[in-house]
Scaffold this motif. Structure first.
Motif, PDB file in Angstrom:
ATOM      1  N   ASP A 188       0.861  -1.180   0.000  1.00  0.00           N
ATOM      2  CA  ASP A 188       0.000   0.000   0.000  1.00  0.00           C
ATOM      3  C   ASP A 188       0.896   1.229   0.000  1.00  0.00           C
ATOM      4  O   ASP A 188       1.231   1.788   1.041  1.00  0.00           O
ATOM      5  N   ILE A 189       1.296   1.634  -1.194  1.00  0.00           N
ATOM      6  CA  ILE A 189       2.263   2.721  -1.360  1.00  0.00           C
ATOM      7  C   ILE A 189       1.594   3.887  -2.079  1.00  0.00           C
ATOM      8  O   ILE A 189       0.762   3.683  -2.966  1.00  0.00           O
TER       9      ILE A 189
ATOM     10  N   ARG B  77       0.051  13.487   4.026  1.00  0.00           N
ATOM     11  CA  ARG B  77      -1.235  12.856   4.312  1.00  0.00           C
ATOM     12  C   ARG B  77      -1.073  11.426   4.788  1.00  0.00           C
ATOM     13  O   ARG B  77      -1.774  10.979   5.695  1.00  0.00           O
ATOM     14  N   VAL B  78      -0.170  10.697   4.157  1.00  0.00           N
ATOM     15  CA  VAL B  78      -0.091   9.257   4.434  1.00  0.00           C
ATOM     16  C   VAL B  78       0.896   8.916   5.543  1.00  0.00           C
ATOM     17  O   VAL B  78       0.844   7.814   6.095  1.00  0.00           O
ATOM     18  N   SER B  79       1.814   9.843   5.880  1.00  0.00           N
ATOM     19  CA  SER B  79       2.820   9.534   6.899  1.00  0.00           C
ATOM     20  C   SER B  79       2.195   9.574   8.284  1.00  0.00           C
ATOM     21  O   SER B  79       1.371  10.423   8.595  1.00  0.00           O
ATOM     22  N   LYS B  80       2.640   8.642   9.143  1.00  0.00           N
ATOM     23  CA  LYS B  80       2.203   8.618  10.528  1.00  0.00           C
ATOM     24  C   LYS B  80       3.290   7.956  11.368  1.00  0.00           C
ATOM     25  O   LYS B  80       4.090   7.172  10.851  1.00  0.00           O
ATOM     26  N   PRO B  81       3.357   8.225  12.657  1.00  0.00           N
ATOM     27  CA  PRO B  81       4.379   7.614  13.511  1.00  0.00           C
ATOM     28  C   PRO B  81       4.321   6.090  13.443  1.00  0.00           C
ATOM     29  O   PRO B  81       3.238   5.502  13.494  1.00  0.00           O
ATOM     30  N   GLN B  82       5.505   5.453  13.337  1.00  0.00           N
ATOM     31  CA  GLN B  82       5.559   4.005  13.202  1.00  0.00           C
ATOM     32  C   GLN B  82       5.100   3.281  14.460  1.00  0.00           C
ATOM     33  O   GLN B  82       4.639   2.147  14.395  1.00  0.00           O
ATOM     34  N   ASP B  83       5.274   3.912  15.647  1.00  0.00           N
ATOM     35  CA  ASP B  83       4.910   3.228  16.883  1.00  0.00           C
ATOM     36  C   ASP B  83       3.467   3.486  17.292  1.00  0.00           C
ATOM     37  O   ASP B  83       3.027   3.037  18.336  1.00  0.00           O
TER      38      ASP B  83
ATOM     39  N   LEU C 129     -18.209  -3.568  15.411  1.00  0.00           N
ATOM     40  CA  LEU C 129     -17.422  -2.976  14.335  1.00  0.00           C
ATOM     41  C   LEU C 129     -16.038  -2.625  14.867  1.00  0.00           C
ATOM     42  O   LEU C 129     -15.908  -1.893  15.851  1.00  0.00           O
ATOM     43  N   HIS C 130     -14.999  -3.154  14.233  1.00  0.00           N
ATOM     44  CA  HIS C 130     -13.620  -2.908  14.652  1.00  0.00           C
ATOM     45  C   HIS C 130     -12.820  -2.371  13.476  1.00  0.00           C
ATOM     46  O   HIS C 130     -12.700  -3.028  12.435  1.00  0.00           O
ATOM     47  N   LEU C 131     -12.280  -1.160  13.629  1.00  0.00           N
ATOM     48  CA  LEU C 131     -11.452  -0.544  12.601  1.00  0.00           C
ATOM     49  C   LEU C 131     -10.026  -0.455  13.121  1.00  0.00           C
ATOM     50  O   LEU C 131      -9.782   0.166  14.160  1.00  0.00           O
ATOM     51  N   ASP C 132      -9.106  -1.052  12.394  1.00  0.00           N
ATOM     52  CA  ASP C 132      -7.690  -0.983  12.740  1.00  0.00           C
ATOM     53  C   ASP C 132      -7.020  -0.069  11.712  1.00  0.00           C
ATOM     54  O   ASP C 132      -6.700  -0.490  10.608  1.00  0.00           O
ATOM     55  N   PHE C 133      -6.838   1.198  12.087  1.00  0.00           N
ATOM     56  CA  PHE C 133      -6.298   2.182  11.155  1.00  0.00           C
ATOM     57  C   PHE C 133      -4.864   1.857  10.751  1.00  0.00           C
ATOM     58  O   PHE C 133      -4.482   2.015   9.599  1.00  0.00           O
ATOM     59  N   THR C 134      -4.071   1.408  11.727  1.00  0.00           N
ATOM     60  CA  THR C 134      -2.660   1.155  11.464  1.00  0.00           C
ATOM     61  C   THR C 134      -2.456  -0.052  10.554  1.00  0.00           C
ATOM     62  O   THR C 134      -1.671  -0.007   9.605  1.00  0.00           O
ATOM     63  N   ALA C 135      -3.166  -1.134  10.840  1.00  0.00           N
ATOM     64  CA  ALA C 135      -3.051  -2.353  10.024  1.00  0.00           C
ATOM     65  C   ALA C 135      -3.916  -2.293   8.774  1.00  0.00           C
ATOM     66  O   ALA C 135      -3.829  -3.163   7.912  1.00  0.00           O
TER      67      ALA C 135
END
Length: 222
Positions: free
Chosen positions: A72-73, A118-124, A134-140
């Motif tokens: 997902d790039i 927009r797409v960058s976010k902290p890795q940790d 309903l479960h949303l996992d934004f990071t995964a």
């Protein structure tokens, strides 16, 4: 600074983008056609891909599909054609921006920076949201409905996560289109409404979390 993969069968275009990208401190990898772009994406692991639509062997749209299957790039499409259909098709495949030739190299660099911000976010950081079943996992980048994972297109994920992060906020159609598709997207309300229908269908018993605000837009309601 980013590693940028530039895929275009025109040497002059690649050289022009390389000149401006390296001036800004970025690293550049070049590909001469769609197949080469897929291979370079796998081998070089770039941060963002600049991809021409009309290329030999396989076209840019096909290359986008293959690249998105593996990673997902962020992808920006280049094209000498500015037809609405091409733009809509590209955004439905999950691209992040669409630039029509001839273009300003400086503007392209600004678009690259805007997409990466927009797409960058902290890795940790691991973001999740739960509402009943309903479960949303934004990071995964995963969605579960009553314990079952739901598959969506890249743009459907982006739209759902955007609305969930702005839950209980009235979102106008214009704001959603600008924030999710980009400020110069010309697809309009039809594309947004289609994606909302697909999201509601995918969410099943929780489709009501996406409420319609007549004459305004939508709201993620919990």
């Amino acid at each position: 600074m980013y590693k940028i993969l530039i895929a275009d069968d025109e040497t002059k275009i690649r050289q022009l983008i390389r000149k401006y990208a390296e001036f800004d401190g970025h690293t550049v990898v070049e590909a001469k056609n769609g197949m080469d772009a897929i291979e370079k994406c796998r081998e070089e692991n770039p941060d963002i891909v600049i991809l021409d639509i009309m290329m030999p062997e396989i076209d840019g749209f096909t290359a986008v599909k293959e690249i998105k299957k593996k990673k997902d790039i962020p992808i920006i499409l280049l094209s000498a054609r500015g037809e609405e259909y091409d733009k809509i098709h590209g955004f439905e495949l999950g691209i992040d921006d669409y630039v029509v030739k001839p273009f300003s190299p400086r503007e392209l660099m600004m678009r690259i920076n805007a997409v990466m911000m927009r797409v960058s976010k902290p890795q940790d950081e691991h973001e999740v949201f739960d509402y009943e079943g309903l479960h949303l996992d934004f990071t995964a980048r995963r969605v579960y409905v009553d314990g079952i994972e739901v598959e969506m297109s890249p743009k459907e994920y982006e739209l759902l996560f955007y609305m969930a992060k702005n839950r209980n906020v009235a979102l106008s159609r214009e704001r959603i289109i600008t924030d999710v598709w980009g400020f110069d997207f010309f697809g309009g309300d039809r594309t947004l409404d289609t994606h909302i229908k697909l999201l509601r269908r995918a969410l099943g018993p929780y489709s009501t979390v996406i409420g319609t605000l007549r004459g305004v837009g939508y709201r993620f309601e919990v």
